[in-house]
Every structure is written in C-alpha cells, then in structure tokens.
Design a protein around this motif. Structure first.
Motif, PDB file in Angstrom:
ATOM      1  N   MET A   5       0.816  -1.220   0.000  1.00 27.15           N
ATOM      2  CA  MET A   5       0.000   0.000   0.000  1.00 27.15           C
ATOM      3  C   MET A   5       0.853   1.274   0.000  1.00 27.15           C
ATOM      4  SD  MET A   5      -3.117  -0.628  -0.419  1.00 27.15           S
ATOM      5  CE  MET A   5      -3.792   0.977  -0.037  1.00 27.15           C
ATOM      6  N   GLN A   6       2.143   1.155  -0.314  1.00 30.64           N
ATOM      7  CA  GLN A   6       2.978   2.349  -0.413  1.00 30.64           C
ATOM      8  C   GLN A   6       2.535   3.179  -1.606  1.00 30.64           C
ATOM      9  OE1 GLN A   6       7.006   0.858  -0.651  1.00 30.64           O
ATOM     10  NE2 GLN A   6       7.303   1.049   1.549  1.00 30.64           N
ATOM     11  N   PRO A   7       2.508   4.461  -1.553  1.00 31.35           N
ATOM     12  CA  PRO A   7       2.999   5.339  -0.510  1.00 31.35           C
ATOM     13  C   PRO A   7       1.951   5.717   0.534  1.00 31.35           C
ATOM     14  CG  PRO A   7       2.486   6.656  -2.408  1.00 31.35           C
ATOM     15  CD  PRO A   7       2.161   5.210  -2.765  1.00 31.35           C
ATOM     16  N   ALA A   8       0.686   5.325   0.363  1.00 31.70           N
ATOM     17  CA  ALA A   8      -0.359   5.735   1.316  1.00 31.70           C
ATOM     18  C   ALA A   8      -0.074   5.201   2.719  1.00 31.70           C
ATOM     19  CB  ALA A   8      -1.729   5.267   0.843  1.00 31.70           C
ATOM     20  N   LEU A   9       0.340   3.948   2.824  1.00 33.87           N
ATOM     21  CA  LEU A   9       0.644   3.322   4.112  1.00 33.87           C
ATOM     22  C   LEU A   9       2.063   2.769   4.071  1.00 33.87           C
ATOM     23  CD1 LEU A   9      -2.720   1.406   4.627  1.00 33.87           C
ATOM     24  CD2 LEU A   9      -2.062   3.606   5.616  1.00 33.87           C
ATOM     25  N   ASN A  10       2.750   2.860   5.190  1.00 35.31           N
ATOM     26  CA  ASN A  10       4.138   2.395   5.310  1.00 35.31           C
ATOM     27  C   ASN A  10       5.044   2.997   4.233  1.00 35.31           C
ATOM     28  OD1 ASN A  10       3.258   0.784   7.399  1.00 35.31           O
ATOM     29  ND2 ASN A  10       3.333  -1.108   6.255  1.00 35.31           N
ATOM     30  N   PRO A  11       5.067   4.312   4.063  1.00 34.98           N
ATOM     31  CA  PRO A  11       5.895   4.882   2.998  1.00 34.98           C
ATOM     32  C   PRO A  11       7.388   4.719   3.247  1.00 34.98           C
ATOM     33  CG  PRO A  11       5.032   6.632   4.377  1.00 34.98           C
ATOM     34  CD  PRO A  11       4.391   5.351   4.839  1.00 34.98           C
ATOM     35  N   ASP A  12       7.742   4.508   4.498  1.00 31.36           N
ATOM     36  CA  ASP A  12       9.138   4.371   4.890  1.00 31.36           C
ATOM     37  C   ASP A  12       9.372   2.928   5.326  1.00 31.36           C
ATOM     38  OD1 ASP A  12      11.703   5.028   5.572  1.00 31.36           O
ATOM     39  OD2 ASP A  12      11.150   6.504   7.101  1.00 31.36           O
ATOM     40  N   GLN A  13      10.366   2.267   4.773  1.00 28.45           N
ATOM     41  CA  GLN A  13      10.634   0.869   5.103  1.00 28.45           C
ATOM     42  C   GLN A  13      10.991   0.671   6.578  1.00 28.45           C
ATOM     43  OE1 GLN A  13      11.792  -1.991   2.782  1.00 28.45           O
ATOM     44  NE2 GLN A  13      10.825  -1.135   0.990  1.00 28.45           N
ATOM     45  N   ASP A  14      11.482   1.730   7.238  1.00 25.25           N
ATOM     46  CA  ASP A  14      11.901   1.622   8.632  1.00 25.25           C
ATOM     47  C   ASP A  14      10.761   1.880   9.609  1.00 25.25           C
ATOM     48  OD1 ASP A  14      14.462   1.231   7.648  1.00 25.25           O
ATOM     49  OD2 ASP A  14      14.932   3.371   7.719  1.00 25.25           O
ATOM     50  N   GLN A  15       9.588   2.180   9.100  1.00 27.23           N
ATOM     51  CA  GLN A  15       8.474   2.595   9.955  1.00 27.23           C
ATOM     52  C   GLN A  15       7.216   1.827   9.562  1.00 27.23           C
ATOM     53  OE1 GLN A  15       8.497   6.848  10.232  1.00 27.23           O
ATOM     54  NE2 GLN A  15       6.322   6.914  10.554  1.00 27.23           N
ATOM     55  N   THR A  16       6.438   1.422  10.543  1.00 27.92           N
ATOM     56  CA  THR A  16       5.197   0.699  10.294  1.00 27.92           C
ATOM     57  C   THR A  16       4.017   1.550  10.740  1.00 27.92           C
ATOM     58  OG1 THR A  16       6.310  -1.415  10.656  1.00 27.92           O
ATOM     59  CG2 THR A  16       3.925  -1.411  10.847  1.00 27.92           C
ATOM     60  N   ASP A  17       2.994   1.630   9.894  1.00 29.86           N
ATOM     61  CA  ASP A  17       1.790   2.378  10.237  1.00 29.86           C
ATOM     62  C   ASP A  17       0.795   1.492  10.975  1.00 29.86           C
ATOM     63  OD1 ASP A  17       2.621   4.752   9.051  1.00 29.86           O
ATOM     64  OD2 ASP A  17       1.622   4.332   7.150  1.00 29.86           O
ATOM     65  N   TYR A  18       0.054   2.113  11.885  1.00 28.02           N
ATOM     66  CA  TYR A  18      -1.080   1.482  12.549  1.00 28.02           C
ATOM     67  C   TYR A  18      -2.303   2.295  12.148  1.00 28.02           C
ATOM     68  CZ  TYR A  18       2.101  -1.255  15.418  1.00 28.02           C
ATOM     69  OH  TYR A  18       3.064  -2.144  15.846  1.00 28.02           O
ATOM     70  N   ILE A  64      -4.622   6.999  10.061  1.00 26.29           N
ATOM     71  CA  ILE A  64      -3.383   6.463  10.626  1.00 26.29           C
ATOM     72  C   ILE A  64      -3.285   7.005  12.046  1.00 26.29           C
ATOM     73  CG2 ILE A  64      -0.864   6.416  10.454  1.00 26.29           C
ATOM     74  CD1 ILE A  64      -1.213   6.863   7.414  1.00 26.29           C
ATOM     75  N   VAL A  65      -3.139   6.098  13.014  1.00 27.61           N
ATOM     76  CA  VAL A  65      -3.106   6.513  14.413  1.00 27.61           C
ATOM     77  C   VAL A  65      -1.703   6.403  15.032  1.00 27.61           C
ATOM     78  CG1 VAL A  65      -5.533   6.011  14.800  1.00 27.61           C
ATOM     79  CG2 VAL A  65      -3.843   4.231  15.245  1.00 27.61           C
ATOM     80  N   TRP A  66      -0.782   5.732  14.350  1.00 27.92           N
ATOM     81  CA  TRP A  66       0.571   5.613  14.866  1.00 27.92           C
ATOM     82  C   TRP A  66       1.515   5.409  13.708  1.00 27.92           C
ATOM     83  CZ3 TRP A  66       2.081   6.863  19.556  1.00 27.92           C
ATOM     84  CH2 TRP A  66       3.388   6.573  19.922  1.00 27.92           C
ATOM     85  N   PRO A  67       2.638   5.972  13.670  1.00 27.31           N
ATOM     86  CA  PRO A  67       3.287   6.857  14.628  1.00 27.31           C
ATOM     87  C   PRO A  67       2.694   8.270  14.589  1.00 27.31           C
ATOM     88  CG  PRO A  67       4.680   6.582  12.704  1.00 27.31           C
ATOM     89  CD  PRO A  67       3.497   5.688  12.507  1.00 27.31           C
ATOM     90  N   PRO A  68       2.885   9.034  15.643  1.00 19.01           N
ATOM     91  CA  PRO A  68       2.301  10.383  15.720  1.00 19.01           C
ATOM     92  C   PRO A  68       2.685  11.290  14.551  1.00 19.01           C
ATOM     93  CG  PRO A  68       3.138   9.730  17.860  1.00 19.01           C
ATOM     94  CD  PRO A  68       3.572   8.665  16.892  1.00 19.01           C
ATOM     95  N   SER A  69       3.857  11.112  13.988  1.00 22.68           N
ATOM     96  CA  SER A  69       4.280  11.953  12.859  1.00 22.68           C
ATOM     97  C   SER A  69       3.445  11.690  11.611  1.00 22.68           C
ATOM     98  CB  SER A  69       5.753  11.706  12.538  1.00 22.68           C
ATOM     99  OG  SER A  69       5.953  10.351  12.158  1.00 22.68           O
ATOM    100  N   ARG A  70       2.695  10.588  11.587  1.00 23.59           N
ATOM    101  CA  ARG A  70       1.890  10.219  10.416  1.00 23.59           C
ATOM    102  C   ARG A  70       0.388  10.367  10.665  1.00 23.59           C
ATOM    103  NH1 ARG A  70       2.385   8.910   5.812  1.00 23.59           N
ATOM    104  NH2 ARG A  70       1.449   6.851   5.867  1.00 23.59           N
ATOM    105  N   TRP A  71      -0.033  10.928  11.795  1.00 27.78           N
ATOM    106  CA  TRP A  71      -1.461  11.086  12.078  1.00 27.78           C
ATOM    107  C   TRP A  71      -2.136  11.787  10.917  1.00 27.78           C
ATOM    108  CZ3 TRP A  71      -1.418  13.158  17.781  1.00 27.78           C
ATOM    109  CH2 TRP A  71      -1.185  12.096  18.647  1.00 27.78           C
ATOM    110  N   GLN A  72      -3.151  11.125  10.351  1.00 30.19           N
ATOM    111  CA  GLN A  72      -3.912  11.715   9.250  1.00 30.19           C
ATOM    112  C   GLN A  72      -5.114  10.849   8.915  1.00 30.19           C
ATOM    113  OE1 GLN A  72      -2.014  11.185   5.240  1.00 30.19           O
ATOM    114  NE2 GLN A  72      -0.314  10.392   6.469  1.00 30.19           N
TER     115      GLN A  72
END
Length: 171
Positions: A35-48, A139-147
């Motif tokens: 689902m990149q780039p909408a979800l998990n756009p960064d390989q080092d970060q996981t969206d919740y 997106i509820v986590w991480p806080p930098s991705r809240w949207q």
C-alpha cells in the motif's frame, strides 16, 4: 473486597470491550509494502490504522476506499487494499487472465497502491463484498503520520466506464 471489585470490573469490562471491537472497530498494524505510498511509505516505519467496522456494515463502499478484507487466497489472512472498482464498473486489469473485466454484482476490484508488489484482484479477480471487514479511516501511529485516509484513485486506475475519453484518431 478489592479482589471482588477487580473481578466485577473485569466481568463488566470484557463484554463491553468485545462488543465495541466487534461493532465499531479496532487498531491494526499494516505490514508490507503493497500500500505504499499511502501506508508504510518508509521501510523503517510501520503504520497502525483505525479500522472502522461500522463504516462497512451495509457494504456501502466506494472507489478509492482503503479497506480490510479476508484474503480470498488464504482465509486465515486479513489484507488491506484500495477499492478500484465497484459492481458494474469495467476495469482494465494489470496482469489478470482477462485484460478487461466487468465487476459482477456484489463484488469489487481491489488493488494495492504499490503496483506490481501486491497480492490483489489482479491475482485473484473480483472480491465478494462479504469478505470486507472494515474501512481504514486514519493512521493513528506513529504520531508523525497522524492523518485521515482519503478515498481517491489515480486517474490511470479509474474504471473505463468513468475514465475521460481518449482520442484514438485525429485527422
């Protein structure tokens, strides 16, 4: 007395919690790159994401919605994809056995945003609306991705019956 109050709290709290999760929704971890780039756009970060079960109770979904569904290939898996087409739409597929597909009644066409890196309708065809379990709303986590997640499609993935006409011949 304290143990009795704790037990009473659990006895009341568990059924209420289960009812809320079963009817309203829950937070889920999104794994993978499909689902990149909408979800998990960064390989080092996981969206919740917040999965809203209430939003799909009547199966009123629309093109562009990001949904959670039971995988038609492996019913033990839940997957998250974007709806590209709804019943009656004519879809130009990407690698499916038929190049053009009309979505049957009670079905939808789902795809991952990262074309070519997703197990989606291009592999298993139209999906029954009955397999949809929830709509991803934010997106509820991480806080930098809240949207909030938008229900949009790129113009290249619009169904053929809705796409802008293309000029096939000019004089």
């Amino acid at each position: 007395m304290k143990i009795r109050n704790i037990f009473k709290g659990i006895l009341i709290g568990v059924p209420i919690g289960v009812t809320l999760i079963d009817s309203l929704g829950y937070v889920a971890r999104v794994d993978g790159i499909s689902m990149q780039p909408a979800l998990n756009p960064d390989q080092d970060q996981t969206d919740y994401v917040l999965l809203n079960k209430w939003a799909v109770k009547s199966y009123q979904v629309q093109r562009g919605d990001i949904i959670a569904l039971i995988s038609p290939k492996d019913p033990s898996l839940n997957i998250i994809k974007r709806i590209v087409g709804v019943q009656g739409d004519i879809i130009e597929t990407i690698g499916y056995k038929n190049h053009i597909v009309r979505i049957p009644e009670g079905h939808c066409w789902v795809e991952g945003d990262h074309t070519g890196h997703s197990m989606d309708s291009n592999n298993f065809g139209p999906v029954s609306l009955g397999l949809i379990t929830a709509k991803a709303t934010c997106i509820v986590w991480p806080p930098s991705r809240w949207q909030f997640l938008s229900s949009s499609l790129p113009e290249s993935r619009l169904p053929l019956n809705l796409s802008p006409p293309t000029l096939l011949y000019s004089a």
